[in-house]
Design a protein around this motif. Structure first.
Motif, short mmCIF file in Angstrom:
data_model
loop_
_atom_site.label_atom_id
_atom_site.label_comp_id
_atom_site.label_asym_id
_atom_site.label_seq_id
_atom_site.Cartn_x
_atom_site.Cartn_y
_atom_site.Cartn_z
N ASP A 205 0.88 -1.16 0.00
CA ASP A 205 0.00 0.00 0.00
C ASP A 205 0.92 1.21 0.00
O ASP A 205 1.75 1.37 0.91
N CYS A 206 0.83 2.08 -1.02
CA CYS A 206 1.83 3.13 -1.24
C CYS A 206 1.21 4.52 -1.16
O CYS A 206 0.07 4.73 -1.61
N MET A 207 1.95 5.46 -0.63
CA MET A 207 1.55 6.84 -0.76
C MET A 207 1.50 7.19 -2.25
O MET A 207 2.24 6.61 -3.05
N PRO A 208 0.63 8.11 -2.67
CA PRO A 208 0.42 8.33 -4.10
C PRO A 208 1.62 8.91 -4.83
O PRO A 208 1.79 8.68 -6.02
N GLN A 209 2.46 9.66 -4.13
CA GLN A 209 3.60 10.28 -4.79
C GLN A 209 4.87 9.44 -4.58
O GLN A 209 4.93 8.58 -3.71
N LYS A 210 5.86 9.70 -5.43
CA LYS A 210 7.19 9.19 -5.14
C LYS A 210 8.08 10.40 -4.83
O LYS A 210 7.80 11.51 -5.27
N PHE A 211 9.13 10.16 -4.07
CA PHE A 211 9.92 11.25 -3.51
C PHE A 211 11.31 11.27 -4.11
O PHE A 211 11.94 10.22 -4.28
#
Length: 211
Positions: free
Chosen positions: A128-134
């Protein structure tokens, strides 16, 4: 051999885990409130300017002797996070073939792995991932003592800003202004949580920032 991936800096390959195919990510979906108004055609849509979490899947296999011990190592690696993330409950996922970025993820399944012929069979890790990548360089500390321009090319940026000084003053960022009514050595502005603090002390009452 496909490229590997890392959870909290630990390489899957170091545990003997190989990818069957590249990790696949779903797209980030915007949060939209839909309102149906009686007597009007169609619906009204209100964009919250935010996104739901996305999902990712890593299809893996591990061929390693002493399968029982290997399974224990895989289970620990999958389920025990470092606890050092800025975002509680999330871990850092890095991809070898995308070295400038990382994702904030949570493993959603346990190691449901079969042991066949004393070796571990193929298995899947779901995230389950946060919508953005950093961007990795976005986490680097940058110091400025004069006006500067910093360009962000992706999601709206929500940085940590540490302002040094004493007395009162104004920090101007584009068309936005933060007025410091009282500044004693420094104050941290956390744009993600919309809080101001110094150490463990709340400093929201010492600033004025309507936007």
């Amino acid at each position: 051999m496909l490229s590997t991936f890392f959870l909290d800096g630990i390489s899957a390959r170091d545990l003997g885990i190989q990818l069957q195919s590249p990790i696949s990510f779903s797209g980030a979906q915007p949060k939209i409130n839909t309102v149906s108004v009686p007597g009007r055609n169609g619906d009204l849509h209100f964009n919250e300017q935010a996104y739901f979490n996305k999902t990712a899947k890593a299809s893996c296999f591990l061929l390693k002797e002493n399968a029982g011990m290997a399974l224990d190592q895989v289970a620990k690696w999958m389920l025990l996070g470092s606890g050092d993330s800025y975002y509680p409950g999330y871990r850092i996922l890095e991809l070898e073939d995308d070295p400038e970025y990382y994702h904030m993820v949570r493993v959603t399944n346990g190691p449901e792995i079969e042991i066949r012929m004393k070796f571990l069979a193929p298995f899947t890790i779901n995230f389950d991932c946060m919508p953005q990548k950093f961007r990795k360089d976005g986490g680097l500390l940058r110091k400025f003592d004069r006006p500067f321009t910093l360009y962000n090319e992706g999601f709206p940026s929500l940085p940590l800003i540490k302002v040094y000084g004493n007395g009162s003053g104004v920090l101007q960022i584009g068309t936005y202004a933060v007025r410091f009514l009282e500044l004693n050595e420094y104050t941290v502005l956390d744009c993600e949580t919309q809080n101001a603090y110094k150490g463990s002390k709340n400093k929201n009452n010492t600033i004025y920032a309507p936007e």
